[in-house]
Design a protein around this motif. Structure first.
Motif, PDB file in Angstrom:
ATOM      1  N   LEU A 145       0.832  -1.207   0.000  1.00 45.44           N
ATOM      2  CA  LEU A 145       0.000   0.000   0.000  1.00 45.44           C
ATOM      3  C   LEU A 145       0.864   1.255   0.000  1.00 45.44           C
ATOM      4  O   LEU A 145       0.639   2.186  -0.785  1.00 45.44           O
ATOM      5  N   LEU A 146       1.853   1.290   0.880  1.00 45.29           N
ATOM      6  CA  LEU A 146       2.720   2.459   0.967  1.00 45.29           C
ATOM      7  C   LEU A 146       3.542   2.650  -0.315  1.00 45.29           C
ATOM      8  O   LEU A 146       3.785   3.782  -0.745  1.00 45.29           O
ATOM      9  N   ALA A 147       3.946   1.526  -0.927  1.00 47.43           N
ATOM     10  CA  ALA A 147       4.701   1.625  -2.190  1.00 47.43           C
ATOM     11  C   ALA A 147       3.832   2.223  -3.290  1.00 47.43           C
ATOM     12  O   ALA A 147       4.288   3.074  -4.066  1.00 47.43           O
ATOM     13  N   PHE A 148       2.573   1.803  -3.339  1.00 48.79           N
ATOM     14  CA  PHE A 148       1.644   2.345  -4.333  1.00 48.79           C
ATOM     15  C   PHE A 148       1.439   3.845  -4.109  1.00 48.79           C
ATOM     16  O   PHE A 148       1.463   4.639  -5.053  1.00 48.79           O
ATOM     17  N   VAL A 149       1.218   4.220  -2.855  1.00 50.57           N
ATOM     18  CA  VAL A 149       0.969   5.628  -2.536  1.00 50.57           C
ATOM     19  C   VAL A 149       2.207   6.466  -2.846  1.00 50.57           C
ATOM     20  O   VAL A 149       2.108   7.579  -3.385  1.00 50.57           O
ATOM     21  N   ALA A 150       3.387   5.940  -2.496  1.00 50.71           N
ATOM     22  CA  ALA A 150       4.630   6.667  -2.767  1.00 50.71           C
ATOM     23  C   ALA A 150       4.824   6.881  -4.274  1.00 50.71           C
ATOM     24  O   ALA A 150       5.229   7.964  -4.719  1.00 50.71           O
ATOM     25  N   THR A 151       4.520   5.855  -5.060  1.00 53.66           N
ATOM     26  CA  THR A 151       4.622   5.983  -6.516  1.00 53.66           C
ATOM     27  C   THR A 151       3.638   7.023  -7.040  1.00 53.66           C
ATOM     28  O   THR A 151       3.974   7.833  -7.911  1.00 53.66           O
ATOM     29  N   ALA A 152       2.416   6.996  -6.478  1.00 55.69           N
ATOM     30  CA  ALA A 152       1.401   7.967  -6.889  1.00 55.69           C
ATOM     31  C   ALA A 152       1.855   9.390  -6.572  1.00 55.69           C
ATOM     32  O   ALA A 152       1.710  10.301  -7.401  1.00 55.69           O
ATOM     33  N   VAL A 153       2.405   9.586  -5.386  1.00 52.32           N
ATOM     34  CA  VAL A 153       2.888  10.916  -5.003  1.00 52.32           C
ATOM     35  C   VAL A 153       3.991  11.384  -5.942  1.00 52.32           C
ATOM     36  O   VAL A 153       4.031  12.555  -6.355  1.00 52.32           O
ATOM     37  N   ALA A 154       4.898  10.470  -6.309  1.00 53.29           N
ATOM     38  CA  ALA A 154       5.972  10.824  -7.234  1.00 53.29           C
ATOM     39  C   ALA A 154       5.400  11.259  -8.591  1.00 53.29           C
ATOM     40  O   ALA A 154       5.877  12.226  -9.197  1.00 53.29           O
ATOM     41  N   LEU A 155       4.353  10.574  -9.047  1.00 56.49           N
ATOM     42  CA  LEU A 155       3.716  10.947 -10.305  1.00 56.49           C
ATOM     43  C   LEU A 155       3.044  12.316 -10.196  1.00 56.49           C
ATOM     44  O   LEU A 155       3.125  13.141 -11.111  1.00 56.49           O
ATOM     45  N   PHE A 156       2.371  12.558  -9.059  1.00 60.15           N
ATOM     46  CA  PHE A 156       1.712  13.850  -8.863  1.00 60.15           C
ATOM     47  C   PHE A 156       2.735  14.989  -8.837  1.00 60.15           C
ATOM     48  O   PHE A 156       2.518  16.045  -9.425  1.00 60.15           O
TER      49      PHE A 156
END
Length: 326
Positions: A145-156
């Motif tokens: 979950l945290l890896a997904f969120v971290a990737t999403a934040v990097a994209l944002f």
């Protein structure tokens, strides 16, 4: 300055969209667009009506060398300064949106998908479908979950950096130079069918997402229910991805045309609500994580997001109503 440029400048000076000017003149929005892009010329009666509407002389409208008049400078609110937007800037902005929109849409989808692994591992461990203890399954799920969120934040963040120089289109009054409105109008018209298809497909996927949950609930099998919730999130993520991509591109045209949520009146309202908006959307993720981690009911707590969005819209509507009363 030619007639097309004068009509656009006068309209922007009043803070009106092409639709709003069209309503005042009793014509279609396409007619106004054609006038501003030099595809056609307004009839004499429309020129006379625009002269009265904008408070300028017909000489100013029809003569290229006519001196500037007050009506083309001051808006209804006293003349908010407008920032010029060149054709080069407009093309750069549209290209940036096309480049960053897939990243933003992917980031949103990753946020929705982030609890899927956690749900599947936890329900599989609970029903003894895998050889993992429940704490171990939860730990692995949280890491994913945290890896997904971290990737999403990097994209944002990467998308935000790319679009940062164009933020003024959302907050400031703009005065597009000649050719900008025609460019935005042409591309918006061409994109219209794809926009509608994406919205229909995205909304359909979001609605269909409830079907697996309803079907699994009948069986009363905990593992099937968990899988159904995961399927729900996958379908919603796919639907939202389509919607976000379509809306981001559509809004890029609206920003250049100052239409929809980007009229001058709406921009002024957004500036008034800026502090409230920032605080509200900082509290919502905190509430989501604060409820989800202790309860571990990720299959239910995702409802916080749509509820928060509805409450936000209601709060803004209430603030607007209270301002009107005062």
């Amino acid at each position: 300055m030619i007639l097309a440029e004068k009509i656009m400048k006068l309209r922007k000076g009043q803070g009106w969209s092409q639709e709003e000017l069209a309503v005042r003149l009793g014509v279609s929005r396409q007619s106004v667009s054609k006038w501003e892009s030099m595809a056609s010329l307004p009839d004499l009666d429309k020129i006379l009506k625009m002269s009265e509407l904008f408070g300028v002389s017909t000489d100013y409208l029809l003569k290229e060398e006519a001196p500037q008049e007050d009506g083309c400078v001051n808006g209804e609110d006293g003349g908010e300064a407008a920032r010029a937007v060149t054709l080069e800037e407009a093309n750069g902005f549209l290209a940036a949106v096309r480049e960053t929109t897939p990243k933003i849409a992917a980031g949103v989808s990753l946020c929705i998908l982030s609890p899927v692994t956690l749900i599947l591992l936890c329900v599989a461990a609970e029903t003894r479908r895998i050889a993992l203890s429940e704490p171990a399954a939860a730990a692995i799920g949280v890491c994913v979950l945290l890896a997904f969120v971290a990737t999403a934040v990097a994209l944002f963040v990467s998308g935000g950096i790319r679009l940062e120089r164009y933020e003024y289109l959302e907050t400031e009054a703009i005065a597009p130079e000649y050719g900008v409105a025609g460019l935005a109008e042409t591309r918006q018209t061409a994109y219209g069918p794809a926009y509608k298809r994406s919205l229909v497909a995205g909304i359909t996927l979001c609605i269909l997402g409830a079907a697996p949950v309803v079907a699994a609930a009948i069986s009363e099998d905990a593992f099937l229910v968990g899988c159904a919730v995961a399927a729900l999130l996958v379908l919603v993520a796919a639907g939202v991805h389509l919607i976000v991509r379509a809306v981001c591109i559509w809004e890029s045209y609206q920003k250049l045309l100052e239409e929809g949520d980007f009229t001058r009146e709406k921009k002024a309202e957004d500036r008034r609500n800026e502090a409230f908006t920032n605080v509200y959307w900082c509290l919502v993720p905190a509430a989501y994580l604060g409820v989800s981690f202790p309860t571990q009911r990720w299959d239910i707590t995702w409802v916080i997001w749509p509820v928060a969005a509805l409450l936000f819209c209601a709060a803004l509507a209430l603030r607007a109503m209270l301002r009107k009363r005062t």
